[in-house]
Write a protein that holds these residues in place. Structure first.
Motif, short mmCIF file in Angstrom:
data_model
loop_
_atom_site.label_atom_id
_atom_site.label_comp_id
_atom_site.label_asym_id
_atom_site.label_seq_id
_atom_site.Cartn_x
_atom_site.Cartn_y
_atom_site.Cartn_z
N ILE A 109 0.88 -1.16 0.00
CA ILE A 109 0.00 0.00 0.00
C ILE A 109 0.92 1.22 0.00
O ILE A 109 2.02 1.17 0.51
N SER A 110 0.48 2.30 -0.54
CA SER A 110 1.35 3.46 -0.80
C SER A 110 2.18 3.95 0.38
O SER A 110 3.26 4.46 0.20
N ASP A 111 1.72 3.80 1.59
CA ASP A 111 2.44 4.34 2.74
C ASP A 111 3.42 3.34 3.36
O ASP A 111 3.97 3.61 4.42
N GLY A 112 3.64 2.22 2.72
CA GLY A 112 4.53 1.19 3.27
C GLY A 112 3.78 0.10 4.00
O GLY A 112 4.35 -0.92 4.38
N PHE A 135 -8.67 -2.58 -3.52
CA PHE A 135 -8.58 -2.18 -2.12
C PHE A 135 -7.43 -1.19 -1.92
O PHE A 135 -7.60 -0.15 -1.29
N VAL A 136 -6.27 -1.53 -2.45
CA VAL A 136 -5.09 -0.67 -2.31
C VAL A 136 -5.35 0.70 -2.92
O VAL A 136 -5.01 1.73 -2.34
N HIS A 141 -4.69 6.18 -0.33
CA HIS A 141 -4.65 7.63 -0.18
C HIS A 141 -5.25 8.12 1.13
O HIS A 141 -5.02 9.26 1.52
N VAL A 142 -6.03 7.29 1.82
CA VAL A 142 -6.64 7.72 3.09
C VAL A 142 -5.89 7.21 4.32
O VAL A 142 -6.19 7.59 5.44
N LEU A 143 -4.90 6.34 4.11
CA LEU A 143 -4.19 5.72 5.23
C LEU A 143 -3.12 6.68 5.76
O LEU A 143 -1.93 6.46 5.62
#
Length: 159
Positions: A109-112, A135-136, A141-143
């Motif tokens: 996922i984008s934040d690691g 899901f990803v 973007h909201v995590l």
């Protein structure tokens, strides 16, 4: 599926819980799903429970604990990131482990953070990968750090 109560959570946290529940309930062959933070802590989990429509007491997840799937996903993620660094392969996008009695999928996922799925051995891998990517795309973007903190606290209070 058993999951922590979403009462009192932000709309973003409730949305992620809904997305996770939908992934488990709607995608054929999925036993359990977890989201693990970049530091290895479980943020969301579908709790490895009973087989859908199966005999009472039949476990479908790893050792029956949602924390076990999170540990496995974190370990696979760490191993593949290390391997990619050694091979100058860049970032790891996804990993799949096919076993005689099941499969494990891990997607970045984008934040690691990592999304992990435990599925049946006869699952349609492309369908699971597609739904994981959805899901990803929706969750990445909201995590935010604030949401990760809220989700951790929610998981801790549920245990």
């Amino acid at each position: 599926m058993t999951a922590p109560s979403t009462f009192g959570l932000s709309s973003e946290a409730r949305n992620l819980h809904w997305l996770l529940s939908n992934l488990v309930e709607e995608v054929p062959g999925v036993h359990s799903v977890t989201v693990v933070s970049s530091d290895g802590l479980m943020l969301l989990s579908s709790d490895a429970g009973l087989a859908k429509g199966g005999a009472a007491g039949r476990r479908t997840g790893p050792r029956g604990s949602s924390a076990d799937l999170a540990t496995i996903v974190s370990g696979i993620g760490s191993l593949t990131i290390g391997a990619a660094k050694l091979m100058d392969g860049g970032g790891v996008k996804q990993t799949m482990v096919a076993m005689d009695e099941g499969s494990v999928f891990v997607m970045s996922i984008s934040d690691g953070s990592l999304l992990g799925v435990h599925a049946t051995p006869d699952c349609d891998m492309s369908v699971i990968a597609y739904h994981m990517a959805l899901f990803v795309g929706r969750a990445g973007h909201v995590l935010t750090p604030e949401l990760r903190s809220e989700l951790r606290k929610s998981m801790e209070s549920a245990q």
